[in-house]
Design a protein around this motif. Sequence first.
Motif, mmCIF file in Angstrom:
data_model
loop_
_atom_site.group_PDB
_atom_site.id
_atom_site.type_symbol
_atom_site.label_atom_id
_atom_site.label_comp_id
_atom_site.label_asym_id
_atom_site.label_seq_id
_atom_site.Cartn_x
_atom_site.Cartn_y
_atom_site.Cartn_z
ATOM 1 N N PHE A 203 0.855 -1.178 0.000
ATOM 2 C CA PHE A 203 0.000 0.000 0.000
ATOM 3 C C PHE A 203 0.895 1.232 0.000
ATOM 4 C CE2 PHE A 203 -2.776 -3.127 2.077
ATOM 5 C CZ PHE A 203 -3.902 -2.997 1.273
ATOM 6 N N HIS A 204 0.446 2.271 -0.645
ATOM 7 C CA HIS A 204 1.171 3.543 -0.656
ATOM 8 C C HIS A 204 0.477 4.466 0.339
ATOM 9 C CE1 HIS A 204 3.461 6.892 -2.358
ATOM 10 N NE2 HIS A 204 2.349 7.595 -2.170
ATOM 11 N N PHE A 205 1.200 4.947 1.306
ATOM 12 C CA PHE A 205 0.651 5.864 2.299
ATOM 13 C C PHE A 205 1.190 7.262 2.046
ATOM 14 C CE2 PHE A 205 0.397 1.761 4.327
ATOM 15 C CZ PHE A 205 -0.784 1.802 5.051
ATOM 16 N N ALA A 206 0.401 8.264 2.378
ATOM 17 C CA ALA A 206 0.827 9.654 2.248
ATOM 18 C C ALA A 206 0.408 10.410 3.508
ATOM 19 C CB ALA A 206 0.204 10.307 1.025
ATOM 20 N N LYS A 207 1.246 11.302 3.950
ATOM 21 C CA LYS A 207 0.937 12.187 5.086
ATOM 22 C C LYS A 207 1.225 13.603 4.620
ATOM 23 C CE LYS A 207 2.207 13.394 9.776
ATOM 24 N NZ LYS A 207 1.383 12.945 10.850
ATOM 25 N N ILE A 208 0.255 14.467 4.726
ATOM 26 C CA ILE A 208 0.412 15.860 4.321
ATOM 27 C C ILE A 208 1.047 16.626 5.468
ATOM 28 C CG2 ILE A 208 -0.758 17.924 3.455
ATOM 29 C CD1 ILE A 208 -0.911 15.363 1.623
ATOM 30 N N LEU A 209 2.157 17.268 5.192
ATOM 31 C CA LEU A 209 2.882 18.029 6.213
ATOM 32 C C LEU A 209 2.553 19.514 6.174
ATOM 33 C CD1 LEU A 209 6.373 16.307 5.859
ATOM 34 C CD2 LEU A 209 4.555 15.816 7.533
ATOM 35 N N ARG A 210 1.880 19.971 5.120
ATOM 36 C CA ARG A 210 1.477 21.381 5.049
ATOM 37 C C ARG A 210 0.529 21.707 6.188
ATOM 38 N NH1 ARG A 210 1.289 19.920 -0.431
ATOM 39 N NH2 ARG A 210 -0.847 19.263 -0.215
ATOM 40 N N GLU A 211 0.498 22.952 6.587
ATOM 41 C CA GLU A 211 -0.373 23.390 7.677
ATOM 42 C C GLU A 211 -1.846 23.147 7.384
ATOM 43 O OE1 GLU A 211 0.436 24.541 10.780
ATOM 44 O OE2 GLU A 211 2.508 24.046 10.219
ATOM 45 N N ASP A 212 -2.256 23.305 6.113
ATOM 46 C CA ASP A 212 -3.683 23.149 5.785
ATOM 47 C C ASP A 212 -4.129 21.694 5.713
ATOM 48 O OD1 ASP A 212 -2.746 22.265 3.313
ATOM 49 O OD2 ASP A 212 -3.507 23.997 2.200
ATOM 50 N N GLN A 213 -3.186 20.756 5.735
ATOM 51 C CA GLN A 213 -3.476 19.314 5.725
ATOM 52 C C GLN A 213 -4.270 18.855 4.508
ATOM 53 O OE1 GLN A 213 -2.499 16.907 8.434
ATOM 54 N NE2 GLN A 213 -1.050 18.584 8.354
ATOM 55 N N LYS A 214 -4.275 19.641 3.426
ATOM 56 C CA LYS A 214 -5.034 19.296 2.223
ATOM 57 C C LYS A 214 -4.144 18.621 1.201
ATOM 58 C CE LYS A 214 -8.518 22.849 2.764
ATOM 59 N NZ LYS A 214 -9.106 24.059 2.200
ATOM 60 N N PHE A 215 -4.748 17.745 0.422
ATOM 61 C CA PHE A 215 -4.072 17.010 -0.637
ATOM 62 C C PHE A 215 -4.265 17.748 -1.948
ATOM 63 C CE2 PHE A 215 -3.536 13.672 -3.763
ATOM 64 C CZ PHE A 215 -2.506 12.906 -3.234
ATOM 65 N N TYR A 216 -3.213 18.374 -2.460
ATOM 66 C CA TYR A 216 -3.280 19.065 -3.764
ATOM 67 C C TYR A 216 -1.919 19.186 -4.385
ATOM 68 C CZ TYR A 216 -2.218 23.148 -0.825
ATOM 69 O OH TYR A 216 -1.669 24.009 0.082
#
Length: 148
Positions: free
Chosen positions: A135-148
């Motif tokens: 499985f490929h996991f992703a964690k957003i480190l930006r403050e807004d926590q949005k995926f873009y």
Amino acid sequence: MNISFNTIDKDNILSIFPLLSKINTKTPPDLLKNRIIEMGNCPNYECVAVFDDNELIGVCGLWYSTRHYLGRSVEPDHVIISETYRGKGLGKLFFEWIYEYTKQKGCEAMELNTYSTNTKSHKFYYNEGFNIYAFHFAKILREDQKFY
């Protein structure tokens, strides 16, 4: 149709923007353009394309690396064929070209990610002989926590 396959020169990397923006609708256009330019400048990235005469009708990014569990590998990324050309077998032809092209560059294996909701791509990759190994996991480190 007069179909050909070739690389996209780094100086012309923004030519992929119209196609890439069709599958990447969440990223603001200016940010997407900046990311494309940055990718084009990465030494382990290359973009390949499908043309009908001189018209760009498909793109695929290739990320090269050496992995302890695979050896020299390539990861196809942001694969897209223009809507009017889908269902004509071009994806299969494109991948046949990519397999040979990357083998000539010393690649021993290929792995890729596809969105879990993109079931059409799952069928395509299964038919191409890909298997799910992880499985490929992703964690957003930006403050807004949005995926873009």
